[in-house]
Design a protein around this motif. Sequence first.
Motif, PDB file in Angstrom:
ATOM      1  N   THR A 559       6.577  32.482  12.640  1.00 51.41           N
ATOM      2  CA  THR A 559       7.946  32.648  12.174  1.00 51.41           C
ATOM      3  C   THR A 559       8.849  31.746  13.002  1.00 51.41           C
ATOM      4  O   THR A 559       8.851  31.829  14.226  1.00 51.41           O
ATOM      5  CB  THR A 559       8.382  34.116  12.295  1.00 51.41           C
ATOM      6  OG1 THR A 559       7.471  34.892  11.531  1.00 51.41           O
ATOM      7  CG2 THR A 559       9.783  34.317  11.769  1.00 51.41           C
ATOM      8  N   ILE A 560       9.569  30.897  12.301  1.00 48.47           N
ATOM      9  CA  ILE A 560      10.352  29.883  13.012  1.00 48.47           C
ATOM     10  C   ILE A 560      11.792  29.882  12.529  1.00 48.47           C
ATOM     11  O   ILE A 560      12.064  29.954  11.335  1.00 48.47           O
ATOM     12  CB  ILE A 560       9.732  28.492  12.772  1.00 48.47           C
ATOM     13  CG1 ILE A 560       8.361  28.425  13.427  1.00 48.47           C
ATOM     14  CG2 ILE A 560      10.621  27.386  13.305  1.00 48.47           C
ATOM     15  CD1 ILE A 560       7.483  27.395  12.829  1.00 48.47           C
ATOM     16  N   GLU A 561      12.685  29.825  13.484  1.00 47.88           N
ATOM     17  CA  GLU A 561      14.101  29.714  13.157  1.00 47.88           C
ATOM     18  C   GLU A 561      14.507  28.267  13.359  1.00 47.88           C
ATOM     19  O   GLU A 561      14.348  27.735  14.456  1.00 47.88           O
ATOM     20  CB  GLU A 561      14.903  30.588  14.125  1.00 47.88           C
ATOM     21  CG  GLU A 561      15.566  31.778  13.487  1.00 47.88           C
ATOM     22  CD  GLU A 561      16.530  32.436  14.446  1.00 47.88           C
ATOM     23  OE1 GLU A 561      17.685  32.619  14.069  1.00 47.88           O
ATOM     24  OE2 GLU A 561      16.112  32.743  15.575  1.00 47.88           O
ATOM     25  N   THR A 562      15.022  27.624  12.350  1.00 51.93           N
ATOM     26  CA  THR A 562      15.497  26.253  12.552  1.00 51.93           C
ATOM     27  C   THR A 562      16.955  26.162  12.142  1.00 51.93           C
ATOM     28  O   THR A 562      17.387  26.804  11.182  1.00 51.93           O
ATOM     29  CB  THR A 562      14.693  25.233  11.712  1.00 51.93           C
ATOM     30  OG1 THR A 562      14.409  25.819  10.454  1.00 51.93           O
ATOM     31  CG2 THR A 562      13.410  24.835  12.392  1.00 51.93           C
ATOM     32  N   PRO A 563      17.732  25.365  12.873  1.00 48.85           N
ATOM     33  CA  PRO A 563      19.148  25.249  12.515  1.00 48.85           C
ATOM     34  C   PRO A 563      19.324  24.511  11.196  1.00 48.85           C
ATOM     35  O   PRO A 563      18.536  23.627  10.867  1.00 48.85           O
ATOM     36  CB  PRO A 563      19.738  24.438  13.679  1.00 48.85           C
ATOM     37  CG  PRO A 563      18.588  23.756  14.329  1.00 48.85           C
ATOM     38  CD  PRO A 563      17.367  24.585  14.054  1.00 48.85           C
ATOM     39  N   LYS A 564      20.360  24.921  10.441  1.00 46.92           N
ATOM     40  CA  LYS A 564      20.728  24.153   9.246  1.00 46.92           C
ATOM     41  C   LYS A 564      21.137  22.757   9.697  1.00 46.92           C
ATOM     42  O   LYS A 564      21.578  22.560  10.827  1.00 46.92           O
ATOM     43  CB  LYS A 564      21.900  24.833   8.529  1.00 46.92           C
ATOM     44  CG  LYS A 564      21.467  26.022   7.695  1.00 46.92           C
ATOM     45  CD  LYS A 564      22.647  26.556   6.903  1.00 46.92           C
ATOM     46  CE  LYS A 564      22.198  27.738   6.051  1.00 46.92           C
ATOM     47  NZ  LYS A 564      23.357  28.467   5.496  1.00 46.92           N
ATOM     48  N   ALA A 565      20.997  21.802   8.795  1.00 47.36           N
ATOM     49  CA  ALA A 565      21.255  20.409   9.166  1.00 47.36           C
ATOM     50  C   ALA A 565      22.691  20.204   9.669  1.00 47.36           C
ATOM     51  O   ALA A 565      22.924  19.454  10.620  1.00 47.36           O
ATOM     52  CB  ALA A 565      20.969  19.500   7.982  1.00 47.36           C
ATOM     53  N   LYS A 566      23.678  20.888   9.012  1.00 47.12           N
ATOM     54  CA  LYS A 566      25.078  20.661   9.403  1.00 47.12           C
ATOM     55  C   LYS A 566      25.612  21.845  10.207  1.00 47.12           C
ATOM     56  O   LYS A 566      25.462  22.993   9.794  1.00 47.12           O
ATOM     57  CB  LYS A 566      25.941  20.474   8.142  1.00 47.12           C
ATOM     58  CG  LYS A 566      25.966  19.022   7.672  1.00 47.12           C
ATOM     59  CD  LYS A 566      27.002  18.819   6.583  1.00 47.12           C
ATOM     60  CE  LYS A 566      28.379  18.521   7.179  1.00 47.12           C
ATOM     61  NZ  LYS A 566      29.349  18.135   6.131  1.00 47.12           N
TER      62      LYS A 566
END
Length: 715
Positions: A559-566
């Motif tokens: 399970t990975i949390e990645t930031p939105k591009a903007k």
Amino acid sequence: MPTPQSRPAFRHPFRRPALLAAACALSLTAGIAPLAQSSSAQEPPPSVDAGLADFFAPRLVTVDTSGLGEKERLQSLGLDLTEHAGRDYAEVVIHTAADLRTLVDNKLDYDVRIPDLIARDLQVRALDAAYGLRVGRSPLPSGRTSYRTSKDYNRDMRLLAKKHKKVVKRFKLPRPTLDGRDVYGVEIGKGVRKPNTGQPTFFLMGVHHAREWPSGELAMEFAIDLATSYGTNKRITRLLKKARVIVVPVVNEDGFNLSRTDGEYVDLRDLNDYDPLGGTGTILATPGRAYMRKNCRIVDGVDTPDATCKLLLATPGGFGAGVDLNRNYGGFWGGPGASELPVEPTYRGAEAFSEPETQNIRDLVRTRNVTMLISNHTFGNLILRPNGVNPTTVGSDGLPVGDSPDEKGLKQLGARMAAQNGFANIHGWQLYDTTGTTEDYSYNATGGFGYTFEIGPNEFHPPYEEVVDEYVGAGKYRGKGNRGAYLLALEHAADPTYSGTLKGKAPKGATLRLAKKFDSPTWESSFEDFVDTSITVPKSGRFSWVVNPSTRPVLAAKTIETPKAKPFKRQVDTEPLPAPTGSTDVEFVLPRKADILEVQLDWATPDDLDLEVYRQIGDRVVQVGTSGNAPGAKEQVTLTDAARGTYVLRVVNYASVAPDFTLTTEAFESVTRTTEGSIERYTLTCEKNGTVKARKKVLVDRGQVKRLDLRKACR
Ligand SMILES: [Zn+2]
């Protein structure tokens, strides 16, 4: 992050002041320094180019890393860090005047713990002699009162196998060391001289690092304990019917032999060219030997003539050669926490598994169902579990490494073992990042649980009485100790809850083989790997085979949390540089909760600024993040689940001449996703007289029992 241990008390670092006083009174030789100086006033550092006439005694120091960025700075210096470290300190072996100069030049404060490690070794030897006289026989299974030499280990293993034929078998590992020395182990279990009929393996090891003598002692004592308790101790008898135990007490045979035997006393008249006392000294250990860490690989890929290592170690700085075997395993090899420079203490080697010593262990892990593994080290009183790097570390696949999928189980078992030996139960990375360690490989290649034990509070090889206490337990751990922890480990190895079980019927005498080919990941690439284990079907025609799960941990879904591009808010501040050692504050208002808040500090020159992030709570500010990289590296603080409110971004001028700096602060929402994960199957074959009669794909998970009937197919 929990602090693994409280900072050590500087004034009374050792447990037995009375005994030590007795040893000093023996006045073995002139020049035994006081055990530990509690010095806030530091000695003036000697000149770097001190010649042999200014002999530099290797010493153990505690470096204060409580200041901003100091831990990272210390780790970047290539010094010989011990495993005794916490959030705000680390103990370091200072081998040379140049090492000391490095500390001082980097403005790191330190206290001297053991001012002269050579003198300390003489003292330990005297203490051990006194202990032997006093008790005659220790409460260890062997009754020993002093450290074994290589010869002692080999004799003990030979005699154990001879005396306990039914349960002990001695074996030679496939590869000799670079200096041509054989490496031995013992296998223990009921029916050990007959083929394995389905028993899993608990693999216990010592002395990857040459100077860590107790790590071999405890492994060897456990082997003797098991062999002599079989048939009389109910618990041990039951366990040895269900599982096998493999003990390799000394993995780094060359290094250990140099550290233990040659490192003990050296008559410098034999080595006149190198005699730091100009030929006047009668006995003195050379610094490189007793405190040697690595193996005897002097030149990458080259097997230098035997005894080259010994000659080199007698030279000033000679301790620097060698590969750190506990960074040379294939699992995540080449990643953070290991060095690519041969002179550094954590040199990982030219490639994964470049060394015969790690190849020996790898081959055992590949060909046995090692459902539990412990690699003993000293020191720090720690039980370390995978992974070796901080879960937020981004791997070469661009994803955070994360916790291991078995985190819960690994932590629980660690806690149970810690209740026996009193150690701190933590992740490997909470000490500092490592890659290429024994369990980085074994756990990720097989799924069998694996741990590193850092035994003892103070020293690499303390007075032997402490080793005795570590085994049998002392104080509130009396009767428990590492013996208790190893017994739990053996129980775990035999426990089918954590392993798969293949159960069924097949023609008696047939060979069942479980094999799998796969690519094991290094940090940036991978290598071709396999497991290949087999059993012989017993006379009854029924088998019950405890095996590691078929799917490796690295294939589990993450399970990975990645930031939105903007970012939803972005602020860029450029400000003039504060005066040296001064600081400048910049305010950032976060209008709503951010999943990720990222602050980046940049400036023009390759020198040192540090970054501290505070949150305003009422009329106080509370530190929520810091970044203090080594000079030249830029700074970044990443906060997760940052609450709305006002933040103070403090830029500290540690040592920079840049005209200004730029802070970029970005607040993101994140997207949570789960990677797909995959499964893996074994190929099970049934063989008679070397011919494969049947072949089958087998998927088996932890705790799962697979029933098989191979009677017809394997005729
Ligand atoms: Zn070690």
